[in-house]
Design an enzyme around this catalytic site. Sequence first.
Site, PDB file in Angstrom:
ATOM      1  N   ASP A 266       0.841  -1.063  -0.238  1.00 32.16           N
ATOM      2  CA  ASP A 266      -0.059  -0.119   0.067  1.00 32.16           C
ATOM      3  C   ASP A 266       0.804   1.328  -0.073  1.00 32.16           C
ATOM      4  O   ASP A 266       1.971   1.120   0.229  1.00 32.16           O
ATOM      5  CB  ASP A 266      -1.035   0.073   1.186  1.00 32.16           C
ATOM      6  CG  ASP A 266      -2.116   0.964   0.790  1.00 32.16           C
ATOM      7  OD1 ASP A 266      -2.365   1.623  -0.017  1.00 32.16           O
ATOM      8  OD2 ASP A 266      -3.179   0.645   1.636  1.00 32.16           O
TER       9      ASP A 266
HETATM   10  C1  BGC Z   1      -5.207   2.932   0.117  1.00 34.15           C
HETATM   11  C2  BGC Z   1      -5.344   1.947  -0.984  1.00 34.15           C
HETATM   12  C3  BGC Z   1      -5.051   2.665  -2.485  1.00 34.15           C
HETATM   13  C4  BGC Z   1      -3.718   3.173  -2.542  1.00 34.15           C
HETATM   14  C5  BGC Z   1      -3.677   3.927  -3.914  1.00 34.15           C
HETATM   15  C6  BGC Z   1      -3.852   3.870  -0.082  1.00 34.15           C
HETATM   16  O1  BGC Z   1      -3.879   4.941   0.547  1.00 34.15           O
HETATM   17  O2  BGC Z   1      -5.030   2.480   1.209  1.00 34.15           O
HETATM   18  O3  BGC Z   1      -6.606   1.435  -1.021  1.00 34.15           O
HETATM   19  O4  BGC Z   1      -5.410   1.609  -3.453  1.00 34.15           O
HETATM   20  O5  BGC Z   1      -3.833   4.552  -1.516  1.00 34.15           O
HETATM   21  O6  BGC Z   1      -4.476   5.055  -3.940  1.00 34.15           O
END
Ligand code: BGC
Length: 723
Positions: A266
């Site tokens: 993430d």
């Molecule tokens: C979120 C994810 C997301 C990623 C990219 C993160 O902050 O937890 O769910 O896919 O950002 O945008």
Amino acid sequence: MAVRAGGGKVSRIDTLINAMTLPEKLGQLTMASGSYALTGPLHFADPSDAIRAGTLGNLLNVVGATEVHALQHIAIEESRLGVPLLIGFDVLHGHRTLFPVPLAETSLFDPAIWELTAREAAAEACADGISMAFAPMVDVARDPRWGRGIEGPGEDPWLAQRFSQAKVRGFQSGNLAAGTSVAAVAKHYCAYGPVMAGREYASVDISERTVHEVHLPPFATAVAAGVAAIMPAFHDLAGVPMTAHVALLRQWLRDHLGFDGVVVSDYNAIGGLILHGVAADLSEAAALALNAGVDIDMMAGAYLSGLPGALERGLVQLAQINTAVYRVLTLKERLGLFDDPYRRGATKEAAAMLGPRRALARSIGARAIVMLKNERAALPLAQSLRRVGLMGPLADAAEQMGGPWPAAGNTEAHVSVLAGLLSALPQTEVRHAAGVALGGDGAVDAQGALDLCAQVDVIVLCLGEAALMSGEAACRTHLGLPGRQREFAEAVLERAGALGKRVIVMLFSGRPLVVPWLVERADAVLACWFLGSEAGNAVADVLTGRVSPSGRTPVTWPRCEGQIPIFFGQRPSGRPANPADSFTSRYLEAPNEPLFAFGHGLTYGSFVFSNLRATPRCARREETIDVHVDVLNEGTLAAEETVFLFAHDRVASVARPLLELRGFAKIFLQPGEQGTVNLRLPAAELCFLGGDLTVVFEPGEVEILVGPCAERARLLHTSVQLL
Ligand code: BGC
């Protein structure tokens, strides 16, 4: 020495890996934002130089064929090895056309629709050059304080499995190389929902049994459906951050489930390992993640800057880096990126598709609405109405309708409730006054709205949360109406009550709200979640009766915050609640029962269930039990009813939840019509994890309960004998 990370004869990928320098390899393990940063820090203001140097192989947040192809050209033509870029984006509930948010879409209890919307979203995303969707989110969420429940399929693991499977199929279509398929990313692995006190990014400390029974199954299903990638969650599980969780990432996911796809971290989660307190510097953080099996570092730059040092210090081996690069390049190959890096975005989305997609968004939107209450024949609206009073801060709020992850949806193109009602009721005068602000202290012409009560035949009040009050980093401690909406709604209810006017409440939110006072006093209450591009038309379709509401809530609605976490799959107590006995499992000032049970949702019909039967009555593990129930529409309008099948193993070696969802089906019936619903229950679905957490099938009696929601008193029951 020639590397054969994947074994067998030397392939295009092996040849590439052999030709790569260490920075080029690490580039393939790095994902950075191409243009903007949404939920964390930005690394490369302009990624072109890094792509050219081969030190950046994957991007997120670049949208549009022109933008993507421009960067892809740099990768293919100007970098030394010409490896194509992988482009990821959050495609949670549609891309340009927004469908209802995932929690709302779950309310349909319709796997074919879940698959279809993922397919349509994939096609739109591909037209924008995207090759990876950071979806589906399949975290089981039982604490509505946590904002991210909106992104997923609600509180039940079995339901989450059905959702997970449908979404993976829809995004990937069984052929990743197709120009309309994207690699799905099941997230956030795993047990993210039970963050401490419902607070985003906090620690999770739950039993291993709950991890395995509740939170891992949707990911196992995603893997079985062939999901291309998995994203570990931000949190730590009992002290071990998921981004570095060897037991769950390497041993369970890779070794036990045989997942050989890509694990993508993430956003800056590898950097977060330092703040979690398990790594002293970026090299240690990078080593922890790589050792756990994380292939792509999203937005931490930790692999690029930390892994060389980790190699020197002996924290990781080059072979591990090669293996991760192999997985990433294999995914690029499966996506057809080597054969034609410009396939996605080569053809513009046919304009002809946009109309049908909007129509789909509208019909799904209407079916996602959960009618929580409808009394005094408040709905559907009578044809004879002359004037409707439309009030509340969400009545004319097109920009809010897409919810907290609007992705590439054009918020101006969303349909507000006001616009929807105006076009649905050309013969009726729709008078509008917001009356109160969405949040904060603002009152917007409350008097004007109150005066309207006397001038109209019926009042439609659009209340609820702003879109950004749920989703990531949007946790709440009070789950009531924000700002001064309650004060305003009470004034309207009082005025309308004095005038004898009906009040219909359309409730927009990313979670179940705690509004028992509102439910008690309004004539009708409908949970509209956030319905996407066609929200206003979908709402109008239900209000006017063009569509009979059929959504069912995939989350339990609490009466008060103190009941949280609240969900139907709780275990029995040795001292079950008994109002006549103090020393039983209950509260002093509130009942245990929720305001609305999982599965609750009214229609314009009125259904009676009868004649539940299960055959055979005795079943071995490999057999299937046929469960039949008759359903009669006693109402005066045609409607679709949802039928739920629950099981309860009363006596087992490990206590089983009071109800376990094992099936659902839909039946559409005309007034006075009766039909029979058949739910097929493979006996193997009655297996559970025994004392040592291995799967067991225990002989004995299992109760089978069927009915309209998870309220035991409303379920018919029979039983089967497991042999
Ligand atoms: C979120 C994810 C997301 C990623 C990219 C993160 O902050 O937890 O769910 O896919 O950002 O945008």
